[in-house]
Design a protein around this motif. Structure first.
Motif, mmCIF file in Angstrom:
data_model
loop_
_atom_site.group_PDB
_atom_site.id
_atom_site.type_symbol
_atom_site.label_atom_id
_atom_site.label_comp_id
_atom_site.label_asym_id
_atom_site.label_seq_id
_atom_site.Cartn_x
_atom_site.Cartn_y
_atom_site.Cartn_z
ATOM 1 N N ILE A 206 32.928 3.767 7.169
ATOM 2 C CA ILE A 206 33.518 2.710 8.000
ATOM 3 C C ILE A 206 35.028 2.896 8.072
ATOM 4 C CG2 ILE A 206 33.995 0.222 8.114
ATOM 5 C CD1 ILE A 206 31.128 -0.182 6.979
ATOM 6 N N CYS B 2 37.080 3.490 11.455
ATOM 7 C CA CYS B 2 38.134 2.531 11.783
ATOM 8 C C CYS B 2 39.461 3.241 12.031
ATOM 9 C CB CYS B 2 38.263 1.523 10.640
ATOM 10 S SG CYS B 2 39.513 0.261 10.897
ATOM 11 N N TYR C 164 39.074 -3.097 7.310
ATOM 12 C CA TYR C 164 40.158 -2.735 8.249
ATOM 13 C C TYR C 164 41.463 -2.510 7.493
ATOM 14 C CZ TYR C 164 43.810 -3.294 11.763
ATOM 15 O OH TYR C 164 44.925 -3.112 12.556
ATOM 16 N N TYR D 229 37.044 -5.867 16.258
ATOM 17 C CA TYR D 229 36.629 -5.163 15.050
ATOM 18 C C TYR D 229 35.185 -5.450 14.635
ATOM 19 C CZ TYR D 229 36.204 -3.157 10.505
ATOM 20 O OH TYR D 229 35.752 -2.403 9.456
ATOM 21 N N GLU E 264 32.404 -2.654 14.249
ATOM 22 C CA GLU E 264 31.816 -2.279 12.967
ATOM 23 C C GLU E 264 30.286 -2.367 13.003
ATOM 24 O OE1 GLU E 264 31.586 -4.582 9.024
ATOM 25 O OE2 GLU E 264 33.418 -3.366 8.832
ATOM 26 N N TYR F 252 29.067 0.585 14.913
ATOM 27 C CA TYR F 252 29.336 1.815 14.181
ATOM 28 C C TYR F 252 28.307 2.014 13.064
ATOM 29 C CZ TYR F 252 32.019 5.562 12.026
ATOM 30 O OH TYR F 252 32.414 6.778 11.524
#
Length: 118
Positions: free
Chosen positions: A27, A31, A72, A98, A102, A105
């Motif tokens: 992640i 990011c 983040y 975000y 996420e 993702y």
């Protein structure tokens, strides 16, 4: 850093915690790639070189340490360094996009749905 499902027991509460470290790092890489506008190779290097990950994760305290900040922010620390917010105050606020990013993702990369399980 390729471990998911790291389990630890809190010695005081006997609570078991799980840290999906591989998912967490993936992640962070994604990011950095997206929100720092860099290549995935550079994002990967930033996470691998981040001094925060140089010590082994070996206790519930280590897990609590990582869980106290949003992924983040950990990504920004990996890419821009400690106290990044002094030089990049515009990055302090987590982008509105975000959470959606996420979620997608995680699905697209077959990652664990939860990084921390308490």
């Amino acid at each position: 850093m390729k471990n998911d499902g790291l389990k630890f027991t809190d010695e005081t509460t006997q609570e078991e915690v799980v840290f999906n470290l591989y998912t967490f790092c993936e992640i962070l890489k994604g990011c950095i790639n997206k929100y720092c506008n860099t290549s995935m190779e550079e994002a990967t290097k930033s996470v691998e070189d981040c001094k925060t990950f140089k010590s082994p994760i070996s206790s519930t305290n280590d897990v609590y340490f990582f869980s106290h900040e949003h992924p983040y922010h950990w990504a920004m620390i990996c890419y821009y360094g400690d106290m990044y917010w002094k030089n990049k105050p515009e990055l302090v606020q987590i982008p509105e996009s975000y959470d959606n990013w996420e979620t997608n993702y995680i699905k697209e990369n077959n990652l664990k749905e939860e990084v921390f399980i308490f």
